[in-house]
Design a protein around this motif. Structure first.
Motif, mmCIF file in Angstrom:
data_model
loop_
_atom_site.group_PDB
_atom_site.id
_atom_site.type_symbol
_atom_site.label_atom_id
_atom_site.label_comp_id
_atom_site.label_asym_id
_atom_site.label_seq_id
_atom_site.Cartn_x
_atom_site.Cartn_y
_atom_site.Cartn_z
ATOM 1 N N LEU A 116 -20.260 -18.400 10.118
ATOM 2 C CA LEU A 116 -21.715 -18.484 10.039
ATOM 3 C C LEU A 116 -22.196 -19.564 11.003
ATOM 4 N N SER A 117 -22.844 -19.126 12.089
ATOM 5 C CA SER A 117 -23.414 -20.061 13.075
ATOM 6 C C SER A 117 -22.402 -21.100 13.538
ATOM 7 N N GLY A 118 -21.207 -20.653 13.849
ATOM 8 C CA GLY A 118 -20.180 -21.556 14.347
ATOM 9 C C GLY A 118 -19.330 -22.190 13.270
ATOM 10 N N GLU A 119 -19.793 -22.170 12.045
ATOM 11 C CA GLU A 119 -19.016 -22.716 10.940
ATOM 12 C C GLU A 119 -18.067 -21.655 10.381
ATOM 13 N N LYS A 120 -16.983 -22.105 9.820
ATOM 14 C CA LYS A 120 -16.036 -21.211 9.160
ATOM 15 C C LYS A 120 -15.951 -21.611 7.691
ATOM 16 N N VAL A 176 -11.588 -10.426 -18.435
ATOM 17 C CA VAL A 176 -12.191 -10.788 -17.160
ATOM 18 C C VAL A 176 -11.431 -11.969 -16.577
ATOM 19 N N SER A 177 -11.195 -11.924 -15.279
ATOM 20 C CA SER A 177 -10.483 -12.987 -14.578
ATOM 21 C C SER A 177 -11.496 -13.967 -13.975
ATOM 22 N N THR A 178 -11.372 -15.226 -14.342
ATOM 23 C CA THR A 178 -12.274 -16.268 -13.829
ATOM 24 C C THR A 178 -11.435 -17.390 -13.205
ATOM 25 N N PRO A 179 -10.966 -17.182 -11.988
ATOM 26 C CA PRO A 179 -10.054 -18.172 -11.383
ATOM 27 C C PRO A 179 -10.788 -19.395 -10.838
ATOM 28 N N ASN A 180 -10.082 -20.512 -10.810
ATOM 29 C CA ASN A 180 -10.571 -21.641 -10.023
ATOM 30 C C ASN A 180 -10.549 -21.219 -8.558
ATOM 31 N N PHE A 181 -11.472 -21.728 -7.773
ATOM 32 C CA PHE A 181 -11.459 -21.387 -6.353
ATOM 33 C C PHE A 181 -11.832 -22.599 -5.503
ATOM 34 N N VAL A 182 -11.285 -22.616 -4.300
ATOM 35 C CA VAL A 182 -11.503 -23.731 -3.374
ATOM 36 C C VAL A 182 -12.325 -23.235 -2.191
ATOM 37 N N VAL A 183 -13.384 -23.963 -1.874
ATOM 38 C CA VAL A 183 -14.240 -23.638 -0.733
ATOM 39 C C VAL A 183 -13.975 -24.661 0.368
ATOM 40 N N GLU A 184 -13.612 -24.168 1.545
ATOM 41 C CA GLU A 184 -13.346 -25.044 2.688
ATOM 42 C C GLU A 184 -14.345 -24.726 3.795
ATOM 43 N N VAL A 185 -15.140 -25.727 4.176
ATOM 44 C CA VAL A 185 -16.144 -25.561 5.229
ATOM 45 C C VAL A 185 -15.700 -26.347 6.454
ATOM 46 N N THR A 186 -15.566 -25.633 7.571
ATOM 47 C CA THR A 186 -15.093 -26.256 8.806
ATOM 48 C C THR A 186 -16.156 -26.149 9.887
ATOM 49 N N LYS A 187 -16.428 -27.269 10.548
ATOM 50 C CA LYS A 187 -17.383 -27.287 11.664
ATOM 51 C C LYS A 187 -16.634 -27.604 12.952
ATOM 52 N N ALA A 243 -24.719 -22.875 -1.497
ATOM 53 C CA ALA A 243 -25.585 -21.691 -1.571
ATOM 54 C C ALA A 243 -26.064 -21.280 -0.178
ATOM 55 N N ASP A 244 -26.361 -22.249 0.677
ATOM 56 C CA ASP A 244 -26.796 -21.948 2.039
ATOM 57 C C ASP A 244 -25.705 -21.241 2.840
ATOM 58 N N ARG A 245 -24.481 -21.346 2.388
ATOM 59 C CA ARG A 245 -23.344 -20.701 3.073
ATOM 60 C C ARG A 245 -22.820 -19.491 2.293
ATOM 61 N N GLY A 246 -23.649 -19.005 1.375
ATOM 62 C CA GLY A 246 -23.338 -17.767 0.674
ATOM 63 C C GLY A 246 -22.530 -17.919 -0.589
ATOM 64 N N VAL A 247 -22.282 -19.140 -1.028
ATOM 65 C CA VAL A 247 -21.523 -19.358 -2.257
ATOM 66 C C VAL A 247 -22.507 -19.715 -3.369
ATOM 67 N N ASP A 248 -23.005 -18.680 -4.034
ATOM 68 C CA ASP A 248 -24.010 -18.853 -5.077
ATOM 69 C C ASP A 248 -23.634 -18.004 -6.287
ATOM 70 N N ASN A 249 -24.574 -17.792 -7.207
ATOM 71 C CA ASN A 249 -24.279 -17.019 -8.411
ATOM 72 C C ASN A 249 -23.912 -15.575 -8.096
#
Length: 278
Positions: free
Chosen positions: A116-120, A153-164, A240-246
Motif C-alpha cells: 500500500l503506497s510503498g508500504e508492505k 470458530v478459530s480465533t488465532p492470535n495474529f502478528v501485523v508487520e508494517v514495513t516502510k 485501520a488505515d492499512r486495512g486491519v479493522d473489524n
C-alpha cells in the motif's frame, strides 16, 4: 471521543473479567473428540490414559507392526469421523480475503501480504491451538442434540508487520481476539450513530528487524495493558488505515476456521492411514 470510551471500557473489561465467553459461531459441531472434552457425562465414562486395563489380544499376521482389535475399532471410528467432518465442511477451498491480500500457506501457518503506497503489510497467524475452550456447564444440562451444540470458530492470535522503504526496522503489532469478546460487546453496547467496539485488541507493539520470524526480546516492547487510551486509539487507527479493522478481523476468522477444519480433516486422514498401515 466515543471510540476512545468504547475502547477504554473494552480493555478494562478484558483486564478485570475472569469469565471467558465463546466467540461467535462459524462452523458446525460434529467434531466428536472435541465434544467429549466438555461433556460431563461423556468425560466421566471416558477411559483415562495410563490406567491399567486388560491387554487386548494381538492379531498375528506375520508382519512387523502390531495390530489389535482396538486398532480395528479405531480405524472404523476414524472412517466415520472423516465422513462426518467432510459432510459439514462449508468450503472445499479457502475463502478469499477482500482488500487485495495475497495468501501464502505453510502447513498450519498462513501469511497475508498487502502493498500500500510503498508500504508492505504482512499478517502472520497459525491455526494450531486457535479453537477456544468450551465453557463448563452443569452436568444436568450438558446432554444436547447435535443441532443445539455450538459451532466451532478459530480465533488465532495474529502478528501485523508494517514495513516502510526508508525505515531500518518494521513496526510489529501482536494482536489477539479476547476470550471475553462477547462480554465486552454487551458492556460497551453502542447506540445508533455510535461507532462499534473493536473485536480484536493490540497486546504488544515493538520495532523488530524486517522479516524476522522470532520476536527479538532485546527490543523494547510496549505492553498495552497500562497504555494511555489516546495512544492506543492512534495505534488502532494506524492499523485501520492499512486495512486491519473489524471487517478484516471477521474475514480472518472465516479464513482461519476454514483452514483449521481443512487441516483437522487432513490430520484425521493421516491418522487413519497410520493406524491401518502394516
Amino acid at each position: 471521543m466515543l471510540k476512545s470510551v468504547s475502547r477504554a471500557v473494552q480493555l478494562a473489561a478484558r483486564l478485570s473479567s475472569s469469565v471467558p465467553s465463546a466467540p461467535a459461531a462459524s462452523r458446525a459441531f460434529p467434531r466428536s473428540v472435541w465434544s467429549l472434552s466438555h461433556s460431563g457425562a461423556a468425560a466421566a465414562s471416558r477411559p483415562r490414559l495410563l490406567t491399567a486395563a486388560p491387554a487386548l489380544p494381538t492379531l498375528s499376521c506375520g508382519c512387523r507392526s502390531l495390530h489389535t482389535e482396538g486398532d480395528k475399532a479405531f480405524a472404523e471410528f476414524l472412517t466415520d469421523e472423516i465422513k462426518e467432518e467432510k459432510k459439514i465442511q462449508k468450503n472445499k477451498g479457502l475463502p478469499k480475503m477482500s482488500g487485495g491480500w495475497e495468501l501464502e500457506l505453510n502447513g498450519t501457518e498462513a501469511k497475508l501480504i498487502r502493498s500500500l503506497s510503498g508500504e508492505k503489510v504482512t499478517i502472520t497467524f497459525n491455526v494450531n491451538n486457535s479453537i477456544p475452550p468450551q465453557l463448563e456447564e452443569d452436568p444436568e444440562h450438558t446432554q444436547k442434540s447435535p443441532e443445539d451444540e455450538p459451532e466451532i470458530v478459530s480465533t488465532p492470535n495474529f502478528v501485523v508487520e508494517v514495513t516502510k522503504p526508508g525505515a531500518k526496522s518494521s513496526l510489529v503489532f501482536d494482536c489477539h481476539f479476547p476470550e471475553d469478546e462477547l462480554l465486552v460487546s454487551e458492556q460497551t453496547g453502542h447506540a445508533e450513530g455510535e461507532e462499534e467496539s473493536d473485536i480484536f485488541t493490540i497486546r504488544e507493539v515493538s520495532f523488530q528487524p524486517e522479516g524476522d520470524t522470532e520476536w527479538k526480546e532485546t527490543s523494547y516492547t510496549l505492553n498495552t495493558d497500562s497504555l494511555d487510551w489516546a495512544l492506543y486509539d492512534h495505534l488502532m487507527d494506524f492499523l485501520a488505515d492499512r486495512g486491519v479493522d473489524n471487517t478484516f478481523a471477521d474475514e480472518l476468522t472465516e479464513l482461519s476456521t476454514a483452514l483449521e477444519h481443512q487441516e483437522y480433516i487432513k490430520f484425521l486422514e493421516d491418522l487413519s492411514t497410520f493406524v491401518k498401515s502394516k
